[in-house]
Design an enzyme around this catalytic site. Structure first.
Site, PDB file in Angstrom:
ATOM      1  N   GLU A  50      32.267  -3.814  -3.598  1.00 54.63           N
ATOM      2  CA  GLU A  50      31.886  -2.533  -2.999  1.00 54.63           C
ATOM      3  C   GLU A  50      30.376  -2.448  -2.790  1.00 54.63           C
ATOM      4  O   GLU A  50      29.907  -2.057  -1.721  1.00 54.63           O
ATOM      5  CB  GLU A  50      32.363  -1.366  -3.876  1.00 54.63           C
ATOM      6  CG  GLU A  50      33.860  -1.199  -3.930  1.00 54.63           C
ATOM      7  CD  GLU A  50      34.479  -0.755  -2.618  1.00 54.63           C
ATOM      8  OE1 GLU A  50      33.777  -0.192  -1.765  1.00 54.63           O
ATOM      9  OE2 GLU A  50      35.685  -0.971  -2.452  1.00 54.63           O
ATOM     10  N   ASN A  65      28.511  -2.528   0.820  1.00 52.62           N
ATOM     11  CA  ASN A  65      27.666  -1.399   1.219  1.00 52.62           C
ATOM     12  C   ASN A  65      26.280  -1.874   1.640  1.00 52.62           C
ATOM     13  O   ASN A  65      25.724  -1.386   2.627  1.00 52.62           O
ATOM     14  CB  ASN A  65      27.534  -0.385   0.080  1.00 52.62           C
ATOM     15  CG  ASN A  65      28.711   0.552  -0.009  1.00 52.62           C
ATOM     16  OD1 ASN A  65      29.599   0.564   0.837  1.00 52.62           O
ATOM     17  ND2 ASN A  65      28.723   1.356  -1.058  1.00 52.62           N
ATOM     18  N   ARG A 113      35.793   2.618   7.621  1.00 50.00           N
ATOM     19  CA  ARG A 113      35.397   2.575   6.214  1.00 50.00           C
ATOM     20  C   ARG A 113      36.083   3.737   5.496  1.00 50.00           C
ATOM     21  O   ARG A 113      36.212   4.824   6.053  1.00 50.00           O
ATOM     22  CB  ARG A 113      33.877   2.693   6.057  1.00 50.00           C
ATOM     23  CG  ARG A 113      33.065   1.712   6.891  1.00 50.00           C
ATOM     24  CD  ARG A 113      33.332   0.261   6.609  1.00 50.00           C
ATOM     25  NE  ARG A 113      33.119  -0.037   5.213  1.00 50.00           N
ATOM     26  CZ  ARG A 113      33.570  -1.135   4.621  1.00 50.00           C
ATOM     27  NH1 ARG A 113      34.262  -2.015   5.290  1.00 50.00           N
ATOM     28  NH2 ARG A 113      33.338  -1.345   3.343  1.00 50.00           N
TER      29      ARG A 113
END
Length: 148
Positions: free
Chosen positions: A48, A52, A107
């Site tokens: 994650e 990002n 997303r």
């Protein structure tokens, strides 16, 4: 295990390096003999945070660099995942579940929520134009201790 053990890793902000980052952190943490659930939690938060950084921090520009620092102190793993990309304009908004600044990429907007829920400690520091740093900690309940 006494003392601390540290690892530092930097790599290009390319989506194909996300798997590499997951495996590197998992290999480093394996010395604590984590449960499969703990290992999966750590791999998920690394995915994650790195994703990002690549997608939001650098707008998928592979010229940026993502860095990971991992420290083991006793039974606790500390992770710091950083980029020097765009930064986050409104951190409170970005931390809201289901918020995404890139809906066109489909997303989910759950990255920060997942990281916060899978870890014992979670902090985001970001400055527009200077990048984002995510610091996380997790206590590992060694499988060895479970069988004694």
């Amino acid at each position: 295990m006494s003392g601390t053990n540290e690892m530092r890793l930097s790599f290009s902000a390319r989506s194909e390096n996300e798997g590499f980052a997951r495996i590197a952190v998992a290999a480093f943490v394996s010395q604590l003999d984590p449960t499969m659930e703990e290992l999966n939690d750590l791999k998920t938060v690394v995915s994650e945070a790195v994703t990002n950084a690549i997608i939001h921090g650098y707008d998928s520009n592979p010229n940026g660099m993502v860095s990971i620092e991992a420290t083991i102190a006793g039974d606790t793993v500390s992770l710091a995942i950083k980029d020097e990309g765009n930064g986050i304009e409104d951190l409170d908004l970005a931390r809201q579940p289901l918020f995404t600044s890139k809906p066109e990429l489909e997303r989910s907007g759950m990255g920060f929520t997942i990281m916060e829920n899978f870890m014992d400690g979670f902090e985001v520091i970001s400055e527009p134009g200077k990048g984002t740093s995510i610091a996380m900690t997790k206590r590992i309940e060694s499988k060895k201790a479970l069988f004694n």
